[in-house]
Write a protein that holds these residues in place. Structure first.
Motif, PDB file in Angstrom:
ATOM      1  N   ASN A 262      -8.473  -6.714 -11.041  1.00 43.59           N
ATOM      2  CA  ASN A 262      -9.200  -7.655 -10.203  1.00 43.59           C
ATOM      3  C   ASN A 262      -9.529  -8.937 -10.990  1.00 43.59           C
ATOM      4  N   PRO A 263      -8.963 -10.078 -10.575  1.00 40.76           N
ATOM      5  CA  PRO A 263      -9.149 -11.299 -11.366  1.00 40.76           C
ATOM      6  C   PRO A 263     -10.532 -11.920 -11.211  1.00 40.76           C
ATOM      7  N   ALA A 264     -11.306 -11.429 -10.249  1.00 39.21           N
ATOM      8  CA  ALA A 264     -12.640 -11.995 -10.056  1.00 39.21           C
ATOM      9  C   ALA A 264     -13.666 -11.291 -10.931  1.00 39.21           C
ATOM     10  N   ASP A 265     -13.584  -9.949 -11.000  1.00 36.49           N
ATOM     11  CA  ASP A 265     -14.580  -9.245 -11.824  1.00 36.49           C
ATOM     12  C   ASP A 265     -13.967  -8.341 -12.888  1.00 36.49           C
ATOM     13  N   GLY A 266     -12.655  -8.228 -12.916  1.00 33.42           N
ATOM     14  CA  GLY A 266     -11.998  -7.497 -13.992  1.00 33.42           C
ATOM     15  C   GLY A 266     -11.794  -6.007 -13.740  1.00 33.42           C
ATOM     16  N   THR A 267     -12.279  -5.496 -12.629  1.00 30.98           N
ATOM     17  CA  THR A 267     -12.119  -4.069 -12.351  1.00 30.98           C
ATOM     18  C   THR A 267     -10.659  -3.639 -12.475  1.00 30.98           C
ATOM     19  N   ASN A 268     -10.460  -2.481 -13.062  1.00 30.08           N
ATOM     20  CA  ASN A 268      -9.097  -1.987 -13.249  1.00 30.08           C
ATOM     21  C   ASN A 268      -8.577  -1.353 -11.959  1.00 30.08           C
ATOM     22  N   GLU A 269      -8.068  -2.198 -11.100  1.00 34.01           N
ATOM     23  CA  GLU A 269      -7.534  -1.738  -9.817  1.00 34.01           C
ATOM     24  C   GLU A 269      -6.454  -2.717  -9.396  1.00 34.01           C
ATOM     25  N   VAL A 308       2.863   0.488  -8.552  1.00 35.11           N
ATOM     26  CA  VAL A 308       1.829   0.856  -9.517  1.00 35.11           C
ATOM     27  C   VAL A 308       2.463   1.124 -10.878  1.00 35.11           C
ATOM     28  N   GLU A 309       3.568   1.839 -10.841  1.00 31.51           N
ATOM     29  CA  GLU A 309       4.269   2.166 -12.082  1.00 31.51           C
ATOM     30  C   GLU A 309       4.723   0.889 -12.808  1.00 31.51           C
ATOM     31  N   MET A 310       5.273  -0.035 -12.028  1.00 31.80           N
ATOM     32  CA  MET A 310       5.736  -1.307 -12.589  1.00 31.80           C
ATOM     33  C   MET A 310       4.578  -2.086 -13.208  1.00 31.80           C
ATOM     34  N   THR A 311       3.452  -2.103 -12.509  1.00 35.30           N
ATOM     35  CA  THR A 311       2.329  -2.896 -13.015  1.00 35.30           C
ATOM     36  C   THR A 311       1.829  -2.313 -14.330  1.00 35.30           C
ATOM     37  N   GLU A 312       1.852  -0.981 -14.425  1.00 35.47           N
ATOM     38  CA  GLU A 312       1.421  -0.375 -15.683  1.00 35.47           C
ATOM     39  C   GLU A 312       2.378  -0.729 -16.811  1.00 35.47           C
ATOM     40  N   LYS A 313       3.654  -0.659 -16.485  1.00 34.32           N
ATOM     41  CA  LYS A 313       4.670  -0.999 -17.474  1.00 34.32           C
ATOM     42  C   LYS A 313       4.486  -2.443 -17.953  1.00 34.32           C
ATOM     43  N   LEU A 314       4.272  -3.296 -16.992  1.00 33.95           N
ATOM     44  CA  LEU A 314       4.141  -4.722 -17.330  1.00 33.95           C
ATOM     45  C   LEU A 314       2.898  -4.987 -18.177  1.00 33.95           C
ATOM     46  N   GLU A 315       1.814  -4.356 -17.824  1.00 35.29           N
ATOM     47  CA  GLU A 315       0.590  -4.543 -18.625  1.00 35.29           C
ATOM     48  C   GLU A 315       0.799  -4.062 -20.048  1.00 35.29           C
TER      49      GLU A 315
END
Ligand code: ADP
Ligand code: MG
Ligand code: MG
Length: 873
Positions: A262-269, A308-315
Motif C-alpha cells: 500500500n503506497p499510502a500507508d505501507g501495509t504489506n498487501e 501475487v507470485e509475480m509481485t513477490e518475485k519482483l519485490e
C-alpha cells in the motif's frame, strides 16, 4: 554503434542498470525478461537516438534504421507473426520511457500495425470482430492524438455521441456494428483535423509513432515537469516497441495496475485496480470506474495467484516496493511494466522497517534506498486535529490520496494557483481531474482536491510523489468552472473561500482549520536508529529559543550549531534597553544600558543551555547592523524620544546617522564588537554566567562562542581577548569555571582565503554559507529574488545558490578553508550553519569534505540525519 536492444523469450540485451540508455521502462522490461517473467517481447531504441533526433532536425543517427528492421524481424520470429500482415498481423505498442520516471508526461501508442485490411484479418484470426475493431478505434484515437496532435477530446465527443445514439453508457456495451461505425467516424475526425487519410502502411505508422515519442521529450509539459522535479542531465527518452497483448478480448481478459504494498500507508498487501475487458490506459483514464484488485481474486483466481507470485518475485529481485502494470489475455498473465513505486513518507518508513524484518533487505540497504530525505520531510507535515472536526463540518469525502493537511483559498485553475501563490497566498487547487498540464499549479498549491479519479489518478500519483496533501475522486461535490464554485448540494464554496483538506482521511472541510504538529510512530524511531548507527557526521540545529531547541533535540539534533542572539533583543522591555544602548553618546551611557540587558540575555542562555544539556551550543555574538533595532515609524520614534527623555530632533538625527548605504556590508558583526567592546563583554558575560549557573546545579554545559563576520585574524584576536578577559572575571567571581571554546564564522571570502592564519587562533569554524554565498557571488540575499528566477530559466544558474550550495564556487572556498584550517590546527572543529545544512545534496558535499557537523533548522534535522547516513553509503 548499438542503438537497438532487444528483449523477450527469457533473455535480453539490456538490464536494469542501463536506465540512462534504455530508460526505466526499457531497462526493467529487459531485466524482467532475463529473470523469466512473462513479458511480451520487443526492443528498445536508446535515448541516444532521441538526443540525436532533437539536436539534428529530427534525423536519426546512421544505422538506426537497419537495427530497427532487425529488431522487428527478431520480434516477428519470436511471436511467429508478421508485422503488417493482413491475415494475422503482429501489433505493437510504442512506449516512451526516460531514465527518471515522469508519470503521464510522455506518450504511448497501442495496437500499432492495424489498417483497414488487417483489422479484418485480426477479426477472422481471433474470431472476435468486436475486439479487432475495438483495437482499431483505440489505435486511431491514440495515433491521432500522440502523433498528429489531435485533441483527444475530439474523439471522446464522437464516442459519447455514438453512445448517446445507441442509448448505452459504457464502451463495452458497444457492439460490432457500432464499433465499425466508430472507426469510420474516428477516421473522419482524423481526416478533418489533419487533412490526411489515416495512414495504412504499418511501417510508416511505426516511424511516425517513434518520432512522436522522441518529440514529446521536448514538449512544454515534459519540460515543465522536469523543471519542477529538477530532472536534468538526461539524454532524452528511450522508445520501447513491444508486441501487444490484449486485455480487451472479452470477459476472461483484464488490465490493471498494482503496487506490491500500500503506497499510502505501507501495509504489506496487494494494492491496485483493474478492469475486465479493457486495454491500457482505461484504468487510469477514469472512463469506467476501476475495481479493487481484491475482486480479481474472485473473478480470475488463477491469474490472481500468479500475479501475487509475480509481485513477490519482483519485490525480492528489486528489494523494493514495485509499481506494476499487468494485462490478462484469455487467462494468461503478462507483466508490462515495473518500477520502484512512489509512496508517502509514512509508507516509505514502514516498508523499510518491514522489509528488513522480512529479511528482504539489510538495514544498510534500507537506509540507502528505501527512504528518501523528502519522505522524512513529509512525516513532519502538519495534520488537522481530529477532535477539532465534527462530522457535519465535512462537506465532502473522497479518496485519501496523499496524506497531510492543507489549508488555503480555493482556486479552480492552475494558472490562477501559480499567480496567487506568487503573491504569497495559500491556495488549494480544485479540479474535476488534473492532467499533466496542471503540474505547475499543483506544485504551487498547498493541496489538491479533485472530484473525479482514483488512487492512481494523475492527481494522486503526482501529489504523493511530492508529499503534497491530496483528496481525489471526491464525488460528493460538483465543480462548476464557469461559476467558479463547487457544491455538495447544500454548501457552496466559491473561488477565494477558505477550505481545509485532510489527505490522510480524504475529507474536505469548509473554512480555515488549525493544523497541528505531526507525531512519529515506532517505525520512524526504529528506522532513525539505523540511520544513526551508520552516520558519523553530526547534525546540529539552528535555534535561538528554548522551545525550538527542545523540538530539535526530539528530532535528533546533537547540539546547536547556531544560536543567533539578535532575536533575543526584541521583547518589549529588551528592545527599549537595546535602543537606549544604540543611541548612547558615550561609553558609560552604553554600559548602563547594557547592564539592564544582561539579566535577559543570561536567562535566555540558561534556558537554551538547559534544553541542550550535555550537548554543545554555539552562540553567535551580535551580528546585524544596529539600525535594524531602531523604530522606523513616526509614532514609534516619538514615543521612544519621550521614553528616553531626549528631543525628537536629536533622536531623528541619530537614526539618520545610523543609516547605511549597504548595511549588509556595513557596521555589523565583529565590527560592532570591536567598535563597542562593551557589547561583546556583556554577551560573553551572559553566556558564561549562565553556564556557570547551570554547572553549579550539576549540569553539563558546553558553550562555544562564535565571532561573526571575521575577515582578518586580527579582528578575531581582538574579540577573543575580550571574551577571555570576561571569562576570567566571571569564573573568579563565581568561584567556578566551565570549559568554553571561541571560534568564528567563515562567511567572508577573505576569511576562507586566510583560514590557516585564523585557525591558529580559532578553535572552530562554522561556515555561514548564506553570507558566504551572498559575498562570493556578490548577490544581495534580499534583492536576488528579482533576477534569480530569470537566471534559472535562462540556464545561467542551475539552482538557487541560497538553497543548494554552489559546490563549484562557494564550495571551493569551503573546501580550501577546511583544508587550510586543519593544516594549522589538526583538531579544528568544522561545521556549516547556513540554510544549506538541511539540503541533502549539500549535506553530502559537507560529508565528503570531512566536516564534523551540519546545522539546520529543527524541522530539517531528520532529513539531514538521513542525508548524512546516505552520504556515507
Ligand atoms: P505510461 O508511461 O504512460 O504508463 P505505458 O507505455 O506504460 O505508458 O503504456 C500505457 C498503457 O498501455 C499501460 O497501461 C500499459 O500497460 C499499456 N501497454 C503498453 N504496452 C502494451 C502492450 N504491448 N500490450 C498491452 N498493453 C500495453
Ligand atoms: Mg502515457
Ligand atoms: Mg506505464
Amino acid at each position: 554503434k548499438k542503438y537497438v536492444y532487444t528483449f523477450g523469450g527469457g533473455s535480453a540485451e539490456g538490464d536494469k542498470s542501463m536506465k540512462d540508455l534504455l530508460g526505466g521502462k526499457g531497462a526493467n522490461l529487459a531485466e524482467m525478461s532475463s529473470i523469466g517473467l512473462p513479458i511480451p517481447p520487443g526492443f528498445t531504441l536508446s535515448a541516444e537516438v532521441c538526443k540525436f533526433y532533437n539536436e539534428n532536425d529530427e534525423a536519426w543517427p546512421e544505422g538506426v534504421e537497419a537495427q530497427l528492421q532487425e529488431g522487428v524481424a527478431k520480434l516477428e520470429k519470436l511471436m511467429g507473426l508478421k508485422f503488417g500482415d493482413s491475415e494475422d498481423p503482429l501489433l505493437v505498442s510504442v512506449r516512451s520511457g526516460a531514465a527518471k520516471s515522469m508519470p503521464g508526461m510522455m506518450d504511448t501508442v497501442l495496437n500499432l500495425g492495424l489498417n483497414d485490411r488487417s483489422v479484418q484479418g485480426l477479426a477472422n484470426k481471433t474470431d472476435n470482430t468486436r475486439f479487432a475493431f475495438d483495437c482499431y478505434r483505440r489505435f486511431i484515437d491514440m495515433f491521432g492524438n500522440v502523433v498528429m496532435g489531435i485533441d483527444h477530446e475530439e474523439f471522446e465527443e464522437v464516442l459519447q455521441k455514438l453512445k448517446d445514439e445507441e442509448g448505452v453508457e459504457l464502451d463495452t456495451e458497444l457492439g460490432v456494428k457500432e464499433l465499425k461505425e466508430l472507426v469510420d467516424r474516428y477516421k473522419a475526425v482524423y481526416r478533418k483535423s489533419t487533412g490526411y487519410m489515416f495512414p495504412q502502411d504499418p511501417n510508416e505508422q511505426l516511424h511516425h509513432a517513434i518520432n512522436a515519442v522522441f518529440g514529446s521529450w521536448s514538449s512544454k509539459r515534459a519540460k515543465t515537469y522536469r523543471k519542477i522535479n529538477r530532472i536534468t542531465g538526461l539524454l532524452g527518452t528511450a522508445v520501447n516497441v513491444q508486441a501487444m497483448v490484449y486485455g480487451n478480448m472479452g470477459e476472461d481478459c483484464a488490465t490493471g495496475v498494482c503496487f506490491t504494498r500500500n503506497p499510502a500507508d505501507g501495509t504489506n498487501e496487494l494494492y491496485g485496480e483493474f478492469l475486465v475487458n479493457a486495454q491500457g490506459e482505461d484504468v487510469v483514464a477514469g472512463i469506467r470506474t476501476p475495481r479493487n484488485i481484491d475482486e480479481l481474486k474472485d473473478d480470475m483466481p488463477k491469474s490472481y495467484e500468479e500475479l501475487v507470485e509475480m509481485t513477490e518475485k519482483l519485490e525480492q529481485h528489486y528489494q523494493d516496493m514495485q509499481d506494476i502494470e499487468f494485462t490478462i489475455q484469455q487467462g494468461e498473465l503478462f507483466i508490462l511494466q515495473t518500477r520502484n513505486g512512489k509512496r508517502t513518507g509514512v509508507a516509505a518508513v514502514k516498508i523499510a522497517v518491514d522489509m528488513v524484518d522480512e529479511g528482504l533487505i539489510s538495514q544498510k540497504g534500507a537506509v540507502q534506498k528505501l527512504v528518501e530525505p523528502g519522505h522524512l520531510d513529509q512525516l513532519l507535515h502538519p495534520q488537522l486535529n481530529q477532535s477539532d472536526i465534527s462530522e457535519d463540518e465535512i462537506i465532502g469525502k473522497g479518496l485519501p490520496a496523499s496524506p497531510g493537511a492543507a489549508v488555503g483559498k480555493v482556486v479552480f485553475n492552475s494558472d490562477k494557483a501559480e499567480e496567487e501563490h506568487g503573491k504569497g497566498e495559500a491556495v488549494i487547487l480544485v479540479r474535476i481531474e488534473t492532467s499533466p498540464e496542471d503540474v505547475g499549479g499543483m506544485s504551487a498549491a498547498e493541496g489538491i482536491l479533485t472530484s473525479r479519479g482514483g488512487m492512481t489518478s494523475h492527481a494522486a500519483v503526482v501529489a504523493r510523489g511530492w508529499g503534497k496533501p491530496c483528496v481525489a475522486g471526491c464525488d460528493d461535490i460538483v465543480i462548476n468552472y464557469e461559476s467558479q464554485s463547487f457544491t455538495n448540494g447544500e454548501v457552496t464554496v466559491k473561488a477565494g473561500d477558505w477550505i481545509s483538506i485532510d489527505g490522510a482521511r480524504g475529507i474536505v472541510i469548509k473554512g480555515k482549520k488549525p493544523v497541528e504538529e505531526p507525531s512519529f510512530g515506532e517505525n520512524y524511531h526504529t528506522f532513525m536508529n539505523w540511520v544513526d548507527e551508520i552516520r558519523d557526521m553530526a547534525v546540529r540545529t539552528n535555534a535561538d529559543a528554548p522551545e525550538d531547541a527542545k523540538r530539535a533535540r526530539e528530532f535528533g539534533a546533537q547540539g546547536i550549531g547556531l544560536a543567533r542572539t539578535e532575536h533575543m533583543f526584541f521583547g518589549e522591555e529588551r528592545i527599549k534597553a537595546m535602543r537606549k544602548m544604540i543611541i548612547s553618546e558615550t561609553e558609560s551611557e552604553r554600559r548602563e544600558a547594557l547592564v539592564s540587558l544582561l539579566p535577559y540575555q543570561k536567562q535566555d542562555f540558561i534556558d537554551i543551555f538547559d534544553a541542550m544539556e550535555g550537548l554543545p551550543v554555539t552562540v553567535r555574538l551580535l551580528d546585524p547592523p544596529l539600525h535594524e533595532f531602531l523604530p522606523d515609524e513616526e509614532e514609534e520614534i516619538e514615543s521612544l524620544a519621550k521614553e528616553l527623555k531626549i528631543p525628537l530632533r536629536d533622536l531623528k538625527r541619530k537614526i539618520r546617522l545610523l543609516k547605511e548605504f549597504n548595511p549588509m556590508l556595513g557596521h555589523r558583526g565583529c565590527r560592532l564588537g570591536i567598535t563597542y567592546p562593551e557589547i561583546t563583554e556583556m554577551q560573553s558575560r551572559a553566556i558564561l554566567e549562565a553556564a556557570v549557573h547551570l554547572k553549579k546545579q550539576g549540569k553539563t554545559v558546553l558553550p562555544e562562542i562564535m565571532i561573526p563576520l571575521v575577515g582578518t585574524s586580527e579582528e578575531f584576536i581582538h574579540q577573543h581577548e575580550v571574551v577571555d578577559h570576561v571569562a576570567a572575571e566571571v569564573f573568579k567571581e563565581a568561584g567556578e569555571s566551565v570549559e568554553y571554546k571561541v571560534g568564528t564564522m567563515i562567511e567572508i571570502p577573505r576569511a576562507a582565503i586566510v583560514a590557516d592564519k585564523i585557525a591558529e587562533e580559532a578553535e572552530f569554524f562554522s561556515f555561514g554559507t548564506n553570507d558566504l554565498t551572498q559575498m562570493t557571488y556578490g548577490y544581495s540575499r534580499d534583492d536576488a529574488g528579482k533576477f534569480l528566477e530569470i537566471y534559472m530559466q535562462e540556464g545561467i544558474l542551475k539552482d538557487d545558490p541560497f538553497q543548494i550550495l554552489d559546490e563549484e564556487g562557494v564550495g571551493s572556498l569551503v573546501k580550501m578553508a577546511t583544508e587550510k584550517g586543519r593544516k594549522a590546527r589538526k583538531d579544528l572543529k568544522v561545521g556549516i550553519c547556513g540554510e544549506h545544512g538541511g539540503d541533502p545534496s549539500s549535506v553530502r558535499f559537507c560529508y565528503n569534505l570531512g566536516l564534523n557537523y551540519v546545522s539546520c533548522s529543527p524541522y530539517r534535522v531528520p532529513v539531514a540525519r538521513l542525508a548524512a547516513a546516505q552520504a556515507k553509503l
